[in-house]
Design a protein around this motif. Structure first.
Motif: not given
Length: 544
Positions: A113, A214, A216, A221, A230, A232-234, A243, A245
């Motif tokens: 993340v 967050y 999904p 997702e 995996y 996740y750029n938040i 978000v 993903r």
């Protein structure tokens, strides 16, 4: 057996690995090159021939049998717990003796993340950000399935299992260096599974904004597969979260692998030639497990020699500044190795003792080589040259002419690998051949392979540096290496050097073993002068 780990296809070297062959379990040791070698003391699996096939499954970390399940640590914000959560499996396969390659995969899914501030949120507000995996317990359908999994060794899949432990979070591990463009980055290892749509996955907390989640919402997702990463750029905004993903094309990111592990100094990595490495009869060498780290500490990994090769020496020096120019000019500039047995044809080392030479006289070319001070002994690394001087004057250029003279120590060193008993240790081509080491080369053997730091007694004049003092071994030394080598002999008793004190005396090094394990300070090494006509044992060295 050859293995490949995921990410960078390498091991650190020294890891204990469980292997099951046709239903029987064994302990193997992984080399940095991926080679799996049966652990010391383990029964060696038997194959009927090169086409013989067996069913194999392997796993790491080692246990005496393949676990039915594996469990993730919940408090992964602690570095140790994050690394303990990994589990590698080489799923069931048929291999042959002639092609015994297996591939390990990570069973956990890896989640990363990356967080940054967006509209209406200051970066300063994110300084105390914490991120955790949210486990939902509203009903039986949503019992946590994040931290336990049942292993299917046949196809390498994992069945997520309910924990039954009602903790509301699995704490993610904060990376010391966030991804480019982000304020914070976190990671966690999870049991592979399919998430539940509409159930919170990540939980964020800051002092300024409190808790936010967050959740999904789309089918794309929900899947977390074994060995996949995996990301996740938040972006945290005043009105909510943005978000993005994506699944990393690589299974796991290699850049993060060694962040929390010790960094090995250049020159002491698995691929570098260094003290404790094995030197083979074909002129090659392999990692012996010695490491020096950038924090000033050192370590030893238990790594066995390469299967099917004959170890003839242990590397004790790879520093070109501690090699003679005469040898380097002939192309022998990689390093030095010391023989794994004493010189001589008697099976018992006790009976292989020899005179240095004639007392009361000097080899003409050695008159200027008399060593009477501490610094002179340490810096005299010219064993090859000293051996050649004796051969040239006493033997008129022929080693065989030294036989039955008082210069037995030189003869036996040069004959190592040529006699009936020592033929398995014959010197490879493109090497110097075996010879009698100088006092400076023994100095390096003592310091590099026994950890016995030789130094003048405090306040003593340089001339008295070697008068009667003993130095203790360190706990871990060459004896560990010798245990891996069939027929190897320990360094016990006194050994000649090729160096002189004066016309009557030459230098020898004495090893005193007080117990079989070399683990107490009663095990000592001393450097002393001895009359040239007394008998001592002989160890040979080789330049390559």
């Amino acid at each position: 057996m050859q293995s490949r780990a995921t990410t960078d296809n390498t091991w650190d070297g020294g890891e204990e690995v469980g292997v099951r062959l046709d239903g029987k379990c064994y302990k193997y040791i992984a080399g940095a090159n991926g080679k799996l070698t049966i652990a010391l003391g383990e029964e060696i699996p038997r194959w009927s021939g090169p086409n013989d096939k067996k069913t194999v499954v392997a796993w790491y970390p080692y246990s005496d049998k393949l676990p039915e399940t594996f469990t993730m640590e919940k408090k992964q914000r602690e570095d140790e717990n994050y690394y303990k959560s990994d589990f590698l499996l080489a799923k069931e396969a048929r291999i042959s003796f002639g092609n015994p390659e297996i591939t390990f995969r990570h069973l956990p899914a890896k989640v990363v993340v990356n967080v940054k501030a967006g509209d209406g949120v200051a970066e300063a507000d994110m300084s105390n950000l914490r991120v955790s995996i949210h486990n939902h317990f509203s009903d039986e359908l949503h019992l946590t399935k994040f931290t336990s999994g049942k292993i299917n060794p046949t196809d390498g899949t994992v069945e997520p299992l309910p924990d039954g432990v009602h903790e509301d979070s699995l704490y993610m591990n904060a990376l010391p260096r966030p991804a480019s463009g982000f304020i914070k980055s976190f990671r966690a290892l999870l049991v592979p599974q399919t998430l539940t749509k509409g159930v919170p996955f990540f939980k964020f907390y800051t002092i300024q904004q409190g808790w936010f989640y967050y959740t999904p919402q789309s089918d794309g997702e929900l899947s977390l597969e074994p060995g996949k990463k995996y990301v996740y750029n938040i972006t945290v905004m005043k009105d909510g979260l943005s978000v993005v993903r994506y699944e990393d094309v690589d299974e796991w990111n290699t850049e993060e692998k060694d962040i929390y592990r010790k960094e090995t100094q250049t020159g002491y990595r698995a691929q570098d030639l260094k003290p404790f490495d094995y030197y083979y009869s074909d002129g090659t060498w392999s990692d012996g497990g010695y490491r020096r780290y950038t924090d000033g500490t050192e370590g030893w990994l238990d790594i066995a020699p390469t299967e099917g090769k004959k170890v003839i020496g242990i590397v004790f020096q790879a520093d070109k500044n501690r090699m003679s120019q005469a040898e380097k000019s002939k192309g022998w500039e990689r390093g030095y190795a010391v023989s794994v047995t004493v010189c001589g044809d008697h099976p018992l080392a006790l009976w292989n003792q020899w005179e240095w030479g004639v007392g009361g006289s000097n080899i003409a070319d050695m008159e200027n080589d008399a060593l009477t001070t501490f610094i002179a002994c340490k810096n005299f690394i010219f064993g090859y040259e000293a051996t050649r001087k004796v051969i040239n004057e006493v033997g008129k250029g022929e080693v065989e002419a030294l036989k039955d003279t008082k210069y037995e120590a030189f003869y036996q060193a040069c004959q190592y690998g040529k006699t009936d008993y020592t033929k398995p240790y014959a010197a490879p081509e493109n090497s110097s051949g075996w010879y009698l080491p100088s006092v400076g080369q023994w100095w390096d053997i003592v310091e590099n392979l026994f950890g016995c730091k030789l130094e003048a007694p405090a306040g003593a004049p340089d001339e008295s540096a070697y008068k009667g003092q003993d130095k203790p071994y360190v706990k871990k030394n060459i004896k560990t290496q010798l245990n891996w080598i069939p027929g190897a002999q320990n360094f016990t008793a006194a050994y000649w050097t090729s160096s002189i004190y004066d016309k009557d005396y030459a230098w020898h090094v004495g090893f005193e073993e007080k117990n079989a394990e070399f683990v107490t300070k009663k095990d000592t090494i001393s450097l002393s002068r001895g009359n040239k006509e007394i008998t001592c044992r002989v160890r040979a060295v080789i330049a390559f």
